[in-house]
Design a protein around this motif. Structure first.
Motif, PDB file in Angstrom:
ATOM      1  N   UNK A 147      -0.874 124.601 102.600  1.00  0.00           N
ATOM      2  CA  UNK A 147       0.564 124.303 102.613  1.00  0.00           C
ATOM      3  C   UNK A 147       0.797 122.804 102.471  1.00  0.00           C
ATOM      4  N   UNK A 148       0.041 122.021 103.202  1.00  0.00           N
ATOM      5  CA  UNK A 148       0.201 120.563 103.171  1.00  0.00           C
ATOM      6  C   UNK A 148       0.004 120.012 101.763  1.00  0.00           C
ATOM      7  N   UNK A 149      -1.065 120.448 101.100  1.00  0.00           N
ATOM      8  CA  UNK A 149      -1.379 119.932  99.761  1.00  0.00           C
ATOM      9  C   UNK A 149      -0.310 120.320  98.740  1.00  0.00           C
ATOM     10  N   UNK A 150       0.210 121.528  98.856  1.00  0.00           N
ATOM     11  CA  UNK A 150       1.217 121.972  97.901  1.00  0.00           C
ATOM     12  C   UNK A 150       2.565 121.304  98.146  1.00  0.00           C
ATOM     13  N   UNK A 151       2.985 121.215  99.404  1.00  0.00           N
ATOM     14  CA  UNK A 151       4.337 120.727  99.693  1.00  0.00           C
ATOM     15  C   UNK A 151       4.484 119.225  99.514  1.00  0.00           C
ATOM     16  N   UNK A 152       3.374 118.465  99.651  1.00  0.00           N
ATOM     17  CA  UNK A 152       3.517 117.014  99.558  1.00  0.00           C
ATOM     18  C   UNK A 152       3.866 116.549  98.146  1.00  0.00           C
TER      19      UNK A 152
END
Length: 371
Positions: A147-152
């Motif tokens: 989630x972190x990698x996609x949303x940033x």
């Protein structure tokens, strides 16, 4: 007469060869040389949306990997779409353990039949947050930072993030063919996006904003097409200004591959139904690419049969092959399928003819279902 035939065939062969070099050196090379820039360490609330129909086993096996992501503010919306297995019991059990799980249930209607797009739409409407992240019930994030990698990537004007979803390695030739097709599809849509021409995404790992969905009137323009909740939405709404890619290994989402040719065949026919309504410019560029690859092999065979100078024909084949290896080798590694490079010559030939057969069959296939 034979000389004229040779001249015509050889001229067409050269055109196909040059078109292939264009797609390799101008488009696909972009992904191999792509360098991911470090993104700002910012977080936005995220709604992960999963549509599931009769996915009891997959939900039990894979949903915890989504629910336990290392991210400060997210919910997981699971749309239980007319399941007749024990999916409901699994989701109730998980709801007691995970407070960030939200379940939307669709019950079967005797007269109203719907596809996946209806389920996705209900999931989006139920989502609490602006930033939406999509995957499937049979998918497992490669890390707890998915989630972190996609949303940033959602900064500035970004409204769509195209992720990557490889298939799990299994034994057998079918698995290699499926993984090669997935590799080539990803190579294409990610490279074209880098070239400023995004045309599709894969729903197993795709993110976009809720406001974009409603601004583009959701799936209204292609609700009559059974497939395309992912690629047709991207095709309709993506641009060079609002779309980025994410291929960090931690952002990958692994998926279970089909285990029989019949199920894979059905899946590909369903996917091809969506391609018929791509934008005209996208259909042209993809048709020239696929057509030139097929023509290259067909005309090469004809030239061999009419006794053309073998060393001339071989030189064209070797040039294309070496350019492919030069461009594909780093991408095979980045997309988690470097073992396929040893099978590449055979897979490339088989894949192009397999896609031709599927394209012909899809023209006459009328009834297509999600599941």
């Amino acid at each position: 007469m034979a000389d004229y035939l040779y001249i015509i065939v050889f001229a067409l062969f050269q055109i196909a060869f040059l078109l292939q070099l264009y797609y390799l050196l101008v488009i696909q090379k972009r992904l191999g040389s792509y360098k991911r820039t470090e993104k700002a360490d910012s977080t936005h609330p995220v709604s992960v949306i999963i549509c599931a129909r009769n996915e009891e086993e997959n939900l039990r096996n894979y949903l915890p990997f989504v629910l336990e992501q290392d991210y400060p503010d997210f919910e997981v919306v699971v749309v239980n779409d007319c399941s007749v297995d024990e999916s409901d019991l699994v989701l109730r059990e998980f709801s007691l353990k995970y407070k960030n799980l939200k379940v939307v249930t669709i019950n079967e209607h005797t007269r109203f039949k719907h596809g996946k797009k209806f389920a996705v739409t209900l999931g989006i409407k139920a989502a609490s947050h602006e930033h939406l992240l999509f995957t499937d019930a049979d998918c497992k994030p490669a890390s707890n930072n998915w989630i972190r990698k996609m949303q940033e990537n959602f900064d500035g004007s970004t409204e769509i993030v195209l992720g990557y979803s490889p298939y799990i390695v299994r034994k057998g030739f079918l698995n290699k063919l499926i993984r090669f097709e997935t590799f080539f599809t990803a190579l294409n849509y990610l490279s074209f996006s880098l070239a400023g021409k995004p045309y599709m995404g894969v729903g197993r790992n795709l993110a976009y904003t809720k406001s974009l969905f409603f601004k583009g009137k959701g799936f209204a323009a292609h609700m009559h097409i059974p497939s395309g909740d992912d690629d047709l939405f991207v095709n309709q709404n993506a641009s060079s200004r609002n779309t980025v890619i994410e291929i960090d290994p931690e952002s990958h989402v692994w998926s279970e591959p089909k285990t029989s040719f019949s199920s894979y065949f059905t899946q590909k026919i369903r996917h091809m139904g969506a391609g018929k309504v791509y934008k005209a410019s996208h259909k042209r560029m993809l048709s020239f690419q696929a057509g030139s690859a097929l023509a290259f092999y067909l005309l090469l065979g004809i030239l061999v049969l009419i006794n053309a100078q073998w060393y001339v024909i071989l030189s064209f084949f070797l040039i294309r092959f070496l350019v492919q290896i030069f461009i594909y080798a780093p991408v095979f590694k980045r997309l988690n399928c470097k073992d396929l490079i040893w099978w590449f010559p055979a897979l490339d030939l088989i894949y192009n003819f397999y896609i031709l057969v599927l394209s012909i069959i899809s023209l006459f296939k009328k009834k297509i279902k999600w599941k």
